[in-house]
Motif scaffolding. Structure first.
Motif, mmCIF file in Angstrom:
data_model
loop_
_atom_site.group_PDB
_atom_site.id
_atom_site.type_symbol
_atom_site.label_atom_id
_atom_site.label_comp_id
_atom_site.label_asym_id
_atom_site.label_seq_id
_atom_site.Cartn_x
_atom_site.Cartn_y
_atom_site.Cartn_z
ATOM 1 N N ASP A 1 -4.113 -12.257 4.977
ATOM 2 C CA ASP A 1 -5.091 -11.661 4.073
ATOM 3 C C ASP A 1 -5.541 -10.274 4.529
ATOM 4 O OD1 ASP A 1 -6.350 -12.685 6.326
ATOM 5 O OD2 ASP A 1 -8.183 -13.212 5.235
ATOM 6 N N ALA A 2 -4.905 -9.723 5.565
ATOM 7 C CA ALA A 2 -5.279 -8.391 6.065
ATOM 8 C C ALA A 2 -5.070 -7.350 4.972
ATOM 9 C CB ALA A 2 -4.450 -8.038 7.295
ATOM 10 N N ASP A 3 -5.940 -6.375 4.961
ATOM 11 C CA ASP A 3 -5.858 -5.303 3.977
ATOM 12 C C ASP A 3 -4.827 -4.269 4.419
ATOM 13 O OD1 ASP A 3 -6.937 -2.437 2.987
ATOM 14 O OD2 ASP A 3 -7.492 -4.008 1.538
ATOM 15 N N LEU A 4 -3.912 -3.970 3.542
ATOM 16 C CA LEU A 4 -2.834 -3.028 3.833
ATOM 17 C C LEU A 4 -3.370 -1.646 4.204
ATOM 18 C CD1 LEU A 4 0.229 -2.377 3.791
ATOM 19 C CD2 LEU A 4 -0.057 -1.827 1.364
ATOM 20 N N ARG A 5 -4.287 -1.126 3.401
ATOM 21 C CA ARG A 5 -4.782 0.240 3.565
ATOM 22 C C ARG A 5 -5.723 0.402 4.750
ATOM 23 N NH1 ARG A 5 -9.148 3.025 1.978
ATOM 24 N NH2 ARG A 5 -9.962 1.369 0.695
ATOM 25 N N ARG B 1 6.218 -1.516 15.520
ATOM 26 C CA ARG B 1 6.517 -2.556 14.537
ATOM 27 C C ARG B 1 6.396 -3.938 15.177
ATOM 28 N NH1 ARG B 1 11.577 -3.197 10.420
ATOM 29 N NH2 ARG B 1 11.447 -5.460 10.209
ATOM 30 N N SER B 2 6.977 -4.103 16.358
ATOM 31 C CA SER B 2 6.921 -5.402 17.042
ATOM 32 C C SER B 2 5.485 -5.827 17.333
ATOM 33 C CB SER B 2 7.701 -5.339 18.359
ATOM 34 O OG SER B 2 9.067 -5.147 18.119
ATOM 35 N N LEU B 3 4.695 -4.911 17.878
ATOM 36 C CA LEU B 3 3.309 -5.253 18.210
ATOM 37 C C LEU B 3 2.459 -5.489 16.971
ATOM 38 C CD1 LEU B 3 2.411 -2.956 21.226
ATOM 39 C CD2 LEU B 3 2.765 -5.417 21.214
ATOM 40 N N THR B 4 2.680 -4.724 15.933
ATOM 41 C CA THR B 4 1.910 -4.899 14.699
ATOM 42 C C THR B 4 2.259 -6.228 14.054
ATOM 43 O OG1 THR B 4 1.843 -2.502 14.409
ATOM 44 C CG2 THR B 4 1.294 -3.846 12.490
ATOM 45 N N LYS B 5 3.514 -6.561 14.054
ATOM 46 C CA LYS B 5 3.937 -7.851 13.489
ATOM 47 C C LYS B 5 3.267 -8.998 14.238
ATOM 48 C CE LYS B 5 7.965 -10.511 12.233
ATOM 49 N NZ LYS B 5 9.399 -10.694 12.363
ATOM 50 N N GLU B 6 3.253 -8.926 15.561
ATOM 51 C CA GLU B 6 2.579 -9.953 16.360
ATOM 52 C C GLU B 6 1.088 -10.024 16.028
ATOM 53 O OE1 GLU B 6 3.192 -9.328 20.542
ATOM 54 O OE2 GLU B 6 5.374 -9.289 20.303
ATOM 55 N N ALA B 7 0.450 -8.888 15.897
ATOM 56 C CA ALA B 7 -0.993 -8.840 15.668
ATOM 57 C C ALA B 7 -1.402 -9.407 14.315
ATOM 58 C CB ALA B 7 -1.495 -7.404 15.798
ATOM 59 N N PHE B 8 -0.537 -9.280 13.314
ATOM 60 C CA PHE B 8 -0.908 -9.683 11.959
ATOM 61 C C PHE B 8 -0.186 -10.936 11.467
ATOM 62 C CE2 PHE B 8 -2.341 -5.307 12.077
ATOM 63 C CZ PHE B 8 -3.585 -5.404 11.461
ATOM 64 N N GLU B 9 0.568 -11.601 12.315
ATOM 65 C CA GLU B 9 1.315 -12.763 11.852
ATOM 66 C C GLU B 9 0.403 -13.893 11.379
ATOM 67 O OE1 GLU B 9 3.963 -13.926 14.938
ATOM 68 O OE2 GLU B 9 2.368 -14.377 16.340
ATOM 69 N N VAL C 1 -3.695 -2.889 8.220
ATOM 70 C CA VAL C 1 -2.305 -2.945 8.679
ATOM 71 C C VAL C 1 -1.734 -1.557 8.971
ATOM 72 C CG1 VAL C 1 0.022 -3.746 8.157
ATOM 73 C CG2 VAL C 1 -1.948 -5.113 7.434
ATOM 74 N N ILE C 2 -1.789 -0.656 8.007
ATOM 75 C CA ILE C 2 -1.185 0.667 8.209
ATOM 76 C C ILE C 2 -1.889 1.443 9.326
ATOM 77 C CG2 ILE C 2 -0.640 2.901 7.167
ATOM 78 C CD1 ILE C 2 -0.168 1.403 4.522
ATOM 79 N N PHE D 1 0.449 -6.585 1.320
ATOM 80 C CA PHE D 1 0.825 -7.005 2.664
ATOM 81 C C PHE D 1 1.238 -8.470 2.670
ATOM 82 C CE2 PHE D 1 -0.544 -9.085 6.656
ATOM 83 C CZ PHE D 1 0.447 -8.570 7.461
ATOM 84 N N SER D 2 2.296 -8.744 3.393
ATOM 85 C CA SER D 2 2.692 -10.113 3.705
ATOM 86 C C SER D 2 3.338 -10.070 5.086
ATOM 87 C CB SER D 2 3.655 -10.676 2.661
ATOM 88 O OG SER D 2 4.824 -9.899 2.588
ATOM 89 N N PRO D 3 2.982 -11.008 5.952
ATOM 90 C CA PRO D 3 3.458 -10.946 7.334
ATOM 91 C C PRO D 3 4.897 -11.453 7.502
ATOM 92 C CG PRO D 3 2.002 -12.814 7.063
ATOM 93 C CD PRO D 3 2.031 -12.089 5.747
ATOM 94 N N ASP D 4 5.813 -10.870 6.747
ATOM 95 C CA ASP D 4 7.217 -11.282 6.844
ATOM 96 C C ASP D 4 8.104 -10.081 7.160
ATOM 97 O OD1 ASP D 4 7.547 -9.891 4.414
ATOM 98 O OD2 ASP D 4 7.405 -11.706 3.233
ATOM 99 N N GLU D 5 9.320 -10.363 7.502
ATOM 100 C CA GLU D 5 10.264 -9.318 7.917
ATOM 101 C C GLU D 5 10.496 -8.284 6.811
ATOM 102 O OE1 GLU D 5 11.941 -7.717 11.083
ATOM 103 O OE2 GLU D 5 11.023 -9.690 11.141
ATOM 104 N N ALA D 6 10.548 -8.732 5.565
ATOM 105 C CA ALA D 6 10.778 -7.807 4.446
ATOM 106 C C ALA D 6 9.653 -6.771 4.345
ATOM 107 C CB ALA D 6 10.909 -8.574 3.137
ATOM 108 N N PHE D 7 8.406 -7.210 4.556
ATOM 109 C CA PHE D 7 7.304 -6.247 4.519
ATOM 110 C C PHE D 7 7.456 -5.222 5.630
ATOM 111 C CE2 PHE D 7 3.434 -4.711 6.414
ATOM 112 C CZ PHE D 7 2.944 -3.957 5.361
ATOM 113 N N TYR D 8 7.768 -5.670 6.841
ATOM 114 C CA TYR D 8 7.870 -4.729 7.963
ATOM 115 C C TYR D 8 9.056 -3.781 7.800
ATOM 116 C CZ TYR D 8 3.921 -6.927 10.050
ATOM 117 O OH TYR D 8 2.643 -7.378 10.268
ATOM 118 N N ASP D 9 10.091 -4.226 7.111
ATOM 119 C CA ASP D 9 11.188 -3.313 6.772
ATOM 120 C C ASP D 9 10.674 -2.210 5.854
ATOM 121 O OD1 ASP D 9 13.028 -4.848 8.223
ATOM 122 O OD2 ASP D 9 13.862 -5.830 6.436
ATOM 123 N N ARG D 10 9.882 -2.600 4.846
ATOM 124 C CA ARG D 10 9.323 -1.608 3.911
ATOM 125 C C ARG D 10 8.331 -0.689 4.605
ATOM 126 N NH1 ARG D 10 8.577 -6.192 1.017
ATOM 127 N NH2 ARG D 10 6.335 -5.896 0.839
#
Length: 125
Positions: free
Chosen positions: A100-104, A88-96, A107-108, A49-58
């Motif tokens: 260090d949030a755990d992907l599994r 996607r928009s709300l999740t990005k805001e929540a984790f920006e 985030v997901i 996980f990384s709080p950037d646009e490329a991650f949210y695209d993936r």
């Protein structure tokens, strides 16, 4: 951006639950989408996980492919697309501020709860 204010509690409708949000598409348990999305991201060389646009695209792409692999439909219905975009928009805001949030475990599941909540609202229109 998104049409409705959502909370992590999901939709107000008692007829649609987060777990069963996609029953109308033949997906009996939403946790299958979470798991499939996670494994699709894991197969990517950049699986963390990384709080950037490329991650949210993936993340969006992994969820879409998980959804398509779980249904007997061609393509993504518009109400599902809208739910994914808004989640996607709300999740990005929540984790920006939480790189260090755990992907599994963080985030997901948070992304899925939002998608399912929006889906419950948008499919009833």
């Amino acid at each position: 951006m998104y049409e409705h204010e959502m909370t992590d509690d999901g939709p107000e409708s008692h007829e649609c639950t987060t777990t069963g949000s996609f029953l109308d598409h033949g997906i009996e348990d939403g946790s299958d989408l979470i798991t499939s999305t996670y494994y699709r991201l894991q197969s990517d060389d950049r699986s963390g996980f990384s709080p950037d646009e490329a991650f949210y695209d993936r993340l969006e792409s992994a969820f879409i492919w998980a959804y398509l692999g779980s249904v007997d439909e061609r393509g993504i219905p518009p109400h599902v697309e809208y739910a994914i975009d808004d989640a996607r928009s709300l999740t990005k805001e929540a984790f920006e501020e939480r790189p260090d949030a755990d992907l599994r475990t963080d985030v997901i599941p948070a992304f899925y709860r939002r998608v399912a909540g929006f889906h419950c609202r948008y499919r009833e229109r």
